[in-house]
Design a protein around this motif. Structure first.
Motif, PDB file in Angstrom:
ATOM      1  N   ALA A   1      38.456  43.927  37.881  1.00  0.00           N
ATOM      2  CA  ALA A   1      39.838  43.626  38.265  1.00  0.00           C
ATOM      3  C   ALA A   1      40.247  44.421  39.503  1.00  0.00           C
ATOM      4  O   ALA A   1      40.911  43.896  40.394  1.00  0.00           O
ATOM      5  CB  ALA A   1      40.778  43.933  37.099  1.00  0.00           C
ATOM      6  N   SER A   2      39.821  45.651  39.566  1.00  0.00           N
ATOM      7  CA  SER A   2      40.118  46.490  40.729  1.00  0.00           C
ATOM      8  C   SER A   2      39.461  45.927  41.988  1.00  0.00           C
ATOM      9  O   SER A   2      40.082  45.856  43.052  1.00  0.00           O
ATOM     10  CB  SER A   2      39.644  47.920  40.473  1.00  0.00           C
ATOM     11  OG  SER A   2      39.801  48.713  41.610  1.00  0.00           O
ATOM     12  N   ALA A   3      38.219  45.515  41.879  1.00  0.00           N
ATOM     13  CA  ALA A   3      37.501  44.952  43.023  1.00  0.00           C
ATOM     14  C   ALA A   3      38.125  43.632  43.458  1.00  0.00           C
ATOM     15  O   ALA A   3      38.229  43.349  44.649  1.00  0.00           O
ATOM     16  CB  ALA A   3      36.026  44.772  42.681  1.00  0.00           C
ATOM     17  N   ALA A   4      38.559  42.816  42.498  1.00  0.00           N
ATOM     18  CA  ALA A   4      39.203  41.543  42.838  1.00  0.00           C
ATOM     19  C   ALA A   4      40.514  41.789  43.577  1.00  0.00           C
ATOM     20  O   ALA A   4      40.832  41.099  44.561  1.00  0.00           O
ATOM     21  CB  ALA A   4      39.453  40.725  41.569  1.00  0.00           C
ATOM     22  N   ARG A   5      41.250  42.776  43.157  1.00  0.00           N
ATOM     23  CA  ARG A   5      42.516  43.117  43.829  1.00  0.00           C
ATOM     24  C   ARG A   5      42.243  43.641  45.235  1.00  0.00           C
ATOM     25  O   ARG A   5      42.992  43.354  46.163  1.00  0.00           O
ATOM     26  CB  ARG A   5      43.261  44.155  43.003  1.00  0.00           C
ATOM     27  CG  ARG A   5      44.630  44.404  43.473  1.00  0.00           C
ATOM     28  CD  ARG A   5      45.493  43.201  43.153  1.00  0.00           C
ATOM     29  NE  ARG A   5      46.860  43.590  43.379  1.00  0.00           N
ATOM     30  CZ  ARG A   5      47.749  42.796  43.913  1.00  0.00           C
ATOM     31  NH1 ARG A   5      47.435  41.571  44.257  1.00  0.00           N
ATOM     32  NH2 ARG A   5      48.959  43.206  44.092  1.00  0.00           N
ATOM     33  N   LEU A   6      41.183  44.404  45.388  1.00  0.00           N
ATOM     34  CA  LEU A   6      40.823  44.938  46.700  1.00  0.00           C
ATOM     35  C   LEU A   6      40.504  43.805  47.681  1.00  0.00           C
ATOM     36  O   LEU A   6      40.882  43.871  48.851  1.00  0.00           O
ATOM     37  CB  LEU A   6      39.627  45.887  46.570  1.00  0.00           C
ATOM     38  CG  LEU A   6      39.210  46.640  47.816  1.00  0.00           C
ATOM     39  CD1 LEU A   6      40.336  47.548  48.301  1.00  0.00           C
ATOM     40  CD2 LEU A   6      37.961  47.448  47.537  1.00  0.00           C
ATOM     41  N   VAL A   7      39.842  42.762  47.200  1.00  0.00           N
ATOM     42  CA  VAL A   7      39.561  41.601  48.051  1.00  0.00           C
ATOM     43  C   VAL A   7      40.873  40.978  48.523  1.00  0.00           C
ATOM     44  O   VAL A   7      41.032  40.663  49.706  1.00  0.00           O
ATOM     45  CB  VAL A   7      38.701  40.554  47.304  1.00  0.00           C
ATOM     46  CG1 VAL A   7      38.631  39.253  48.077  1.00  0.00           C
ATOM     47  CG2 VAL A   7      37.304  41.100  47.066  1.00  0.00           C
ATOM     48  N   GLU A   8      41.837  40.837  47.626  1.00  0.00           N
ATOM     49  CA  GLU A   8      43.129  40.259  47.989  1.00  0.00           C
ATOM     50  C   GLU A   8      43.832  41.100  49.061  1.00  0.00           C
ATOM     51  O   GLU A   8      44.396  40.555  50.012  1.00  0.00           O
ATOM     52  CB  GLU A   8      44.024  40.136  46.763  1.00  0.00           C
ATOM     53  CG  GLU A   8      43.544  39.139  45.742  1.00  0.00           C
ATOM     54  CD  GLU A   8      44.364  39.183  44.463  1.00  0.00           C
ATOM     55  OE1 GLU A   8      45.421  39.859  44.435  1.00  0.00           O
ATOM     56  OE2 GLU A   8      43.942  38.550  43.484  1.00  0.00           O
ATOM     57  N   VAL A   9      43.793  42.399  48.904  1.00  0.00           N
ATOM     58  CA  VAL A   9      44.442  43.290  49.870  1.00  0.00           C
ATOM     59  C   VAL A   9      43.780  43.175  51.239  1.00  0.00           C
ATOM     60  O   VAL A   9      44.459  43.079  52.267  1.00  0.00           O
ATOM     61  CB  VAL A   9      44.415  44.753  49.363  1.00  0.00           C
ATOM     62  CG1 VAL A   9      44.830  45.717  50.454  1.00  0.00           C
ATOM     63  CG2 VAL A   9      45.316  44.907  48.153  1.00  0.00           C
TER      64      VAL A   9
END
Length: 95
Positions: free
Chosen positions: A16-24
């Protein structure tokens, strides 16, 4: 059993953290594209030097690389999470 449950939770949180980082990083890339457009306009108007465009292009390349790195990290976290829970490695993970 508790250790496995904790590992699965950590794996999910890492994904989930990595997915959010992609969005950012993708949002940042849009801003850097706009920065390049503005730099090109300023150079055309004579209010900036051509090195502003070069710097903006470098920033855009750096942002694109950050997105690529974040996507690779997300995919690795997804595979690790699926391995922990015994699912096929390519299964999607809902966030």
């Amino acid at each position: 059993a508790r250790q496995l449950a904790a590992d699965v939770q950590r794996g999910y949180l890492a994904y989930a953290s990595a997915a959010r980082l992609v969005e950012v990083h993708e949002a940042t890339r849009a801003l850097v594209d706009e920065q390049l457009r503005v730099a090109e306009r300023r150079v055309a108007a004579g209010s900036a030097t051509p090195d502003a465009v070069l710097r903006a292009r470098a920033d855009r390349a750096e942002a694109a690389q950050a997105v690529t790195d974040a996507e690779a990290q997300r995919e690795a976290a997804r595979r690790a999470f699926n391995q922990l829970r015994g699912a096929p490695l390519e299964d999607a993970v809902p966030v």
